[in-house]
Design a protein around this motif. Sequence first.
Motif, PDB file in Angstrom:
ATOM      1  N   ARG A   1      48.555  32.428  29.193  1.00 14.56           N
ATOM      2  CA  ARG A   1      47.760  32.608  30.408  1.00 14.56           C
ATOM      3  C   ARG A   1      48.175  31.615  31.491  1.00 14.56           C
ATOM      4  O   ARG A   1      48.339  30.428  31.224  1.00 14.56           O
ATOM      5  CB  ARG A   1      46.281  32.421  30.065  1.00 14.56           C
TER       6      ARG A   1
ATOM      7  N   THR B   1      41.926  32.466  40.561  1.00 10.15           N
ATOM      8  CA  THR B   1      42.021  33.752  39.893  1.00 10.15           C
ATOM      9  C   THR B   1      40.646  34.143  39.358  1.00 10.15           C
ATOM     10  O   THR B   1      39.686  33.365  39.427  1.00 10.15           O
ATOM     11  CB  THR B   1      43.016  33.692  38.722  1.00 10.15           C
TER      12      THR B   1
ATOM     13  N   ASP C   1      39.649  34.215  36.394  1.00  8.76           N
ATOM     14  CA  ASP C   1      39.172  33.309  35.341  1.00  8.76           C
ATOM     15  C   ASP C   1      39.206  31.845  35.766  1.00  8.76           C
ATOM     16  O   ASP C   1      39.136  30.946  34.930  1.00  8.76           O
ATOM     17  CB  ASP C   1      39.955  33.528  34.049  1.00  8.76           C
TER      18      ASP C   1
END
Length: 330
Positions: free
Chosen positions: A144, A226, A228
């Motif tokens: 990620r 973003t 998240d």
Amino acid sequence: MSVRIGLIGAGWVTRHHLDAWRALSGRATVVAIADPSAEAREERAAQYAIPKTYADAADMLAAESLDAVDIASPRELHAAHVRLAAAAGLAILCQKPLARSFAEAEALVDEIGDRVPFMVHENWRFRPHYRLISRWLDEAGVGRPLQAQMSVLTSGLVPDARGELQALKRQPMLAGLKQMLVKEILIHHIDTLRFLFGDLSLRSAAVGRLSDAVIGDDHALLSMTTADGAPVILQGNLHARGYPGEVFDWLEIFCEHGRILLDRDRLTLQGKRSETVSLDLAANYAASYRDTIACFLDGLAAGRILENRPADNLGTLRIVDEAYRWRRPA
């Protein structure tokens, strides 16, 4: 059967559009061009063997049997030309930005809906090195994204040894744009970051002007996150002394298990595997126009727009609009 294209506009950017259409000549043909400037439209017609020219886009649409239009007129005319083409039932490829403001673009997207195939010509994300970065994020095991920073720094508005401003020599129209750096240049990078990381939210921005050679913004810093919560920073400055007069992108992405670095013409992957790629930036620039238009043609063949749908592009325009709310008075 070759798709018949009418080009609206004959300005600076249309050279790149027409080079791309010519590269795809087996799939589509520009059969007419419209622009109020007789000199500009006739010059483009002669350069690219376009058989018909018109002073007015409405006249071109009325007289020609077209399948689609490529709108590359000045940005303040985009919405009107989109409506004109939609009323004629033509597929539409419209140069960014869709309209003069986010509100106008939002209303336009709602108005056109699914009446005709409609794609935004936002080509930066189609540069081959950004497509490769996207594949690395998906397939190279880097995990990620945790943080990213992107810089667009150039001395294009600093007089060079001959006293010339390289940014205005290349694109003279930049001087007269009230909303310049973010809306004309960094809009590409915002969209590319959204392509790589998904929807972004603007948390803060600093937008201002340093050069008296332009009336609009020439430096900016945008702080985004973003979905998240990963921070994404974008900075741009056309008055950056010590940097080249041309525009080059720099991007660094820190991920859970690796790092990706774009440094001008060199792209590096570090992680479970390592790779370094040398880039032909001129070739990639041309390819971005070609591949954007190819995506449009692919969408027409598939019966649905595959990428750069106007409703999605509103996410880019929203960030542009919000950034200007942080603009400092000149």
